[in-house]
Design a protein around this motif. Structure first.
Motif, mmCIF file in Angstrom:
data_model
loop_
_atom_site.group_PDB
_atom_site.id
_atom_site.type_symbol
_atom_site.label_atom_id
_atom_site.label_comp_id
_atom_site.label_asym_id
_atom_site.label_seq_id
_atom_site.Cartn_x
_atom_site.Cartn_y
_atom_site.Cartn_z
ATOM 1 N N MET A 1 -48.789 8.733 -5.608
ATOM 2 C CA MET A 1 -48.472 10.134 -5.780
ATOM 3 C C MET A 1 -46.970 10.294 -5.660
ATOM 4 S SD MET A 1 -50.151 13.368 -3.879
ATOM 5 C CE MET A 1 -49.252 13.767 -2.419
ATOM 6 N N GLY A 2 -46.370 10.968 -6.608
ATOM 7 C CA GLY A 2 -44.936 11.193 -6.600
ATOM 8 C C GLY A 2 -44.566 12.349 -5.703
ATOM 9 N N SER A 3 -43.300 12.571 -5.597
ATOM 10 C CA SER A 3 -42.849 13.703 -4.789
ATOM 11 C C SER A 3 -41.889 14.552 -5.610
ATOM 12 C CB SER A 3 -42.174 13.216 -3.508
ATOM 13 O OG SER A 3 -40.998 12.493 -3.819
ATOM 14 N N THR A 4 -41.778 15.785 -5.207
ATOM 15 C CA THR A 4 -40.910 16.741 -5.851
ATOM 16 C C THR A 4 -40.065 17.413 -4.780
ATOM 17 O OG1 THR A 4 -42.579 17.150 -7.527
ATOM 18 C CG2 THR A 4 -40.876 18.802 -7.316
ATOM 19 N N VAL A 5 -38.865 17.775 -5.131
ATOM 20 C CA VAL A 5 -37.977 18.434 -4.181
ATOM 21 C C VAL A 5 -38.272 19.925 -4.167
ATOM 22 C CG1 VAL A 5 -35.569 19.010 -3.677
ATOM 23 C CG2 VAL A 5 -36.171 16.721 -4.488
#
Length: 62
Positions: free
Chosen positions: A1-5
């Motif tokens: 799972m990626g992350s977002t700011v």
């Protein structure tokens, strides 16, 4: 799972309280906020699941 700011602006007093809560748990402010959001999201999803179960089965309290 990626992350977002996610960037947000908060009051200085709130940040101080968040820092204190995070420090009590040996966490960074970022980790504390993320865990709080995850917990709140779980609570909301759990409440919804309980309500849907009650609608499906009806009120089974005796």
């Amino acid at each position: 799972m990626g992350s977002t700011v996610l960037s947000l602006r908060i009051d200085g007093e709130l940040l101080d309280r968040l820092k204190a809560h995070a420090a009590k748990r040996g966490m960074s402010v970022q980790d504390y906020v993320v865990r709080t959001l995850i917990r709140d999201d779980f609570d909301e999803r759990f409440k919804t699941a309980v309500e849907e179960t009650e609608r499906f089965y009806g009120d089974v309290t005796t």
